[in-house]
Design a protein around this motif. Structure first.
Motif, mmCIF file in Angstrom:
data_model
loop_
_atom_site.group_PDB
_atom_site.id
_atom_site.type_symbol
_atom_site.label_atom_id
_atom_site.label_comp_id
_atom_site.label_asym_id
_atom_site.label_seq_id
_atom_site.Cartn_x
_atom_site.Cartn_y
_atom_site.Cartn_z
ATOM 1 N N SER A 115 0.744 -1.097 0.024
ATOM 2 C CA SER A 115 0.177 -0.168 0.074
ATOM 3 C C SER A 115 0.869 1.427 -0.131
ATOM 4 C CB SER A 115 -0.968 -0.032 1.230
ATOM 5 O OG SER A 115 -0.307 0.006 2.591
ATOM 6 N N SER A 116 1.949 1.267 0.525
ATOM 7 C CA SER A 116 3.045 2.193 0.694
ATOM 8 C C SER A 116 3.846 2.561 -0.622
ATOM 9 C CB SER A 116 3.800 2.264 1.733
ATOM 10 O OG SER A 116 3.163 2.195 2.959
ATOM 11 N N CYS A 117 3.919 1.308 -1.410
ATOM 12 C CA CYS A 117 4.913 1.586 -2.703
ATOM 13 C C CYS A 117 3.914 2.054 -3.867
ATOM 14 C CB CYS A 117 5.741 0.300 -2.968
ATOM 15 S SG CYS A 117 6.931 0.230 -1.805
ATOM 16 N N THR A 145 5.372 -0.182 10.774
ATOM 17 C CA THR A 145 4.641 0.966 10.535
ATOM 18 C C THR A 145 5.229 1.681 9.491
ATOM 19 O OG1 THR A 145 6.268 1.963 12.091
ATOM 20 C CG2 THR A 145 4.612 0.861 13.125
ATOM 21 N N PRO A 146 4.598 2.932 9.210
ATOM 22 C CA PRO A 146 5.106 3.977 8.227
ATOM 23 C C PRO A 146 6.725 4.464 8.564
ATOM 24 C CG PRO A 146 2.857 4.184 8.640
ATOM 25 C CD PRO A 146 3.192 3.428 9.659
ATOM 26 N N GLY A 147 6.906 4.387 9.794
ATOM 27 C CA GLY A 147 8.188 5.007 10.424
ATOM 28 C C GLY A 147 9.066 3.825 10.150
ATOM 29 N N ASP A 148 8.914 2.672 10.328
ATOM 30 C CA ASP A 148 9.688 1.371 10.123
ATOM 31 C C ASP A 148 9.793 1.558 8.457
ATOM 32 O OD1 ASP A 148 9.679 0.646 12.585
ATOM 33 O OD2 ASP A 148 8.182 -0.728 12.293
ATOM 34 N N LEU A 149 9.033 1.577 7.514
ATOM 35 C CA LEU A 149 9.178 1.497 6.631
ATOM 36 C C LEU A 149 10.142 2.524 5.807
ATOM 37 C CD1 LEU A 149 8.062 -0.609 4.273
ATOM 38 C CD2 LEU A 149 6.083 1.108 3.545
ATOM 39 N N ALA A 150 10.130 3.860 6.341
ATOM 40 C CA ALA A 150 10.664 4.929 5.693
ATOM 41 C C ALA A 150 12.126 4.824 6.155
ATOM 42 C CB ALA A 150 10.176 6.415 6.472
ATOM 43 N N GLN A 151 12.459 3.886 7.158
ATOM 44 C CA GLN A 151 13.781 3.770 7.669
ATOM 45 C C GLN A 151 14.376 2.802 6.809
ATOM 46 O OE1 GLN A 151 14.660 3.238 12.005
ATOM 47 N NE2 GLN A 151 12.801 4.331 12.461
ATOM 48 N N GLU A 186 14.018 15.469 5.231
ATOM 49 C CA GLU A 186 13.293 15.645 3.652
ATOM 50 C C GLU A 186 14.316 16.545 3.058
ATOM 51 O OE1 GLU A 186 8.684 15.605 4.660
ATOM 52 O OE2 GLU A 186 9.812 17.528 4.693
ATOM 53 N N THR A 187 15.239 17.475 3.799
ATOM 54 C CA THR A 187 16.175 18.184 3.127
ATOM 55 C C THR A 187 17.349 17.527 2.976
ATOM 56 O OG1 THR A 187 15.215 20.265 4.404
ATOM 57 C CG2 THR A 187 17.352 20.362 3.726
ATOM 58 N N TRP A 188 17.604 16.527 3.865
ATOM 59 C CA TRP A 188 18.915 15.831 3.503
ATOM 60 C C TRP A 188 18.745 14.833 2.329
ATOM 61 C CZ3 TRP A 188 19.096 15.154 9.420
ATOM 62 C CH2 TRP A 188 19.835 16.176 10.193
ATOM 63 N N VAL A 189 17.695 14.281 2.348
ATOM 64 C CA VAL A 189 17.569 13.146 1.365
ATOM 65 C C VAL A 189 17.447 14.037 -0.040
ATOM 66 C CG1 VAL A 189 15.928 11.398 0.353
ATOM 67 C CG2 VAL A 189 16.304 11.340 2.858
ATOM 68 N N SER A 190 16.656 15.219 -0.306
ATOM 69 C CA SER A 190 16.702 16.028 -1.357
ATOM 70 C C SER A 190 17.883 16.446 -1.667
ATOM 71 C CB SER A 190 15.812 17.247 -1.085
ATOM 72 O OG SER A 190 14.366 17.009 -0.895
ATOM 73 N N ALA A 191 19.027 16.694 -0.801
ATOM 74 C CA ALA A 191 20.217 17.034 -1.274
ATOM 75 C C ALA A 191 20.985 15.724 -1.595
ATOM 76 C CB ALA A 191 21.075 17.560 0.134
ATOM 77 N N ALA A 192 20.760 14.688 -1.112
ATOM 78 C CA ALA A 192 21.322 13.529 -1.623
ATOM 79 C C ALA A 192 21.057 13.136 -3.100
ATOM 80 C CB ALA A 192 21.084 12.212 -0.929
ATOM 81 N N LEU A 236 12.833 9.350 -0.121
ATOM 82 C CA LEU A 236 12.074 10.734 -0.113
ATOM 83 C C LEU A 236 10.465 10.595 -0.056
ATOM 84 C CD1 LEU A 236 12.385 13.929 0.281
ATOM 85 C CD2 LEU A 236 12.607 13.873 -2.169
ATOM 86 N N TYR A 237 9.908 9.727 -1.055
ATOM 87 C CA TYR A 237 8.367 9.621 -1.023
ATOM 88 C C TYR A 237 8.103 9.078 0.382
ATOM 89 C CZ TYR A 237 3.997 7.569 -2.009
ATOM 90 O OH TYR A 237 2.495 7.150 -2.027
ATOM 91 N N LEU A 238 8.687 8.014 0.804
ATOM 92 C CA LEU A 238 8.119 7.593 1.877
ATOM 93 C C LEU A 238 8.221 8.360 3.308
ATOM 94 C CD1 LEU A 238 9.248 3.740 1.164
ATOM 95 C CD2 LEU A 238 6.856 4.739 1.264
#
Length: 200
Positions: free
Chosen positions: A38-40, A62-68, A139-145, A182-184
Motif C-alpha cells: 500500500s505504501s509503494c 509501521t510507516p516509520g519502520d518503512l521509511a527507515q 526531507e532536506t537531507w534526502v533531497s540534497a542526496a 524521499l516519497y516515503l
C-alpha cells in the motif's frame, strides 16, 4: 409458554455476529507485506520500491519502520557506489575529462552517503515535540542526496567511455531508491496521525 424462536430473531443474531466478525477483521494490524504494497503503490518507482522493501530483512510494521528501511536501502547502495567510484578514480585511467568527472562524482556521492546517514539517525530518534522539525531535516537531507546524485551524472555529459556507462547505471539505480525513500518520508510527514514510533 415461551414464544417460538422466530426467523426474524435468527436473522438479527446472524447479522450481529457477522458485523462483529467484520469489525474484528478490520481492526487487525496491517502485516508487513500489506504495508509495503500500500505504501509503494504511488512511489516514484513502485516496482523497485516493492521489490527492495519486500525483501528487506528488518521489521516494517509501521510507516516509520518503512521509511527507515527505504533510507537503509538507499544508504547501502550509495555506499557501494561510493566505493566503486573511489576505486575507479584511483586507477588514473581515461581522459582528463573522465578523471575530473570521476573526482567530482566521488565527492558528490560521498556527500550523499553522509546526508543519508544523518537522515537515518534522525528517523531513528523521532520525538513528539520536535517531529515536524526532524522531518524537515530528513526531507532536506534526502533531497540534497538526490541533487548530488544528479550532479554526479551531469559531470559525465561530455565524456564518452565505458566508465561513463557504468557510472550512469549505478548512480541512476541509487537515485531511484533515494527518490522512493524521499516519497516515503514525505508520506510519513503527511500522515502524522498514523502509527509512528517516537520517543516521548
Amino acid at each position: 409458554m415461551a414464544p417460538p424462536f422466530s426467523l426474524l430473531t435468527f436473522l438479527f443474531l446472524s447479522l450481529s455476529v457477522s458485523s462483529l466478525s467484520h469489525f474484528a477483521t478490520a481492526r487487525k494490524p496491517t502485516n508487513s507485506k500489506d504495508l509495503v504494497r500500500s505504501s509503494c503503490v504511488h512511489a516514484s518507482y513502485p516496482n523497485i520500491c516493492l521489490r527492495t522493501l519486500s525483501s528487506y530483512s528488518g521489521p516494517a510494521r509501521t510507516p516509520g519502520d518503512l521509511a527507515q528501511a527505504a533510507v537503509k536501502v538507499s544508504l547501502s547502495r550509495a555506499h557501494k557506489v561510493s566505493t566503486y567510484l573511489t576505486q575507479t578514480a584511483g586507477l588514473k585511467k581515461g581522459s582528463k575529462g573522465e578523471q575530473a568527472a570521476l573526482r567530482d562524482c566521488v565527492e558528490q556521492i560521498s556527500d550523499s552517503v553522509d546526508e543519508l546517514r544523518k537522515t537515518l539517525s534522525e528517523l531513528q530518534h523521532l520525538r513528539k515535540g520536535t517531529f515536524r522539525w526532524q522531518m524537515s531535516n530528513a526531507e532536506t537531507w534526502v533531497s540534497a542526496a538526490l541533487t548530488n546524485e544528479d550532479t554526479c551524472l551531469d559531470g559525465f555529459h561530455d565524456v564518452m567511455s565505458t566508465v561513463k556507462t557504468d557510472v550512469k547505471k549505478k548512480v541512476r539505480n541509487v537515485a531511484k531508491v533515494t527518490s522512493n525513500a524521499l516519497y516515503l518520508i514525505n508520506r510519513l510527514d503527511e500522515s502524522r496521525g498514523m502509527r509512528v514510533n517516537v520517543d516521548p
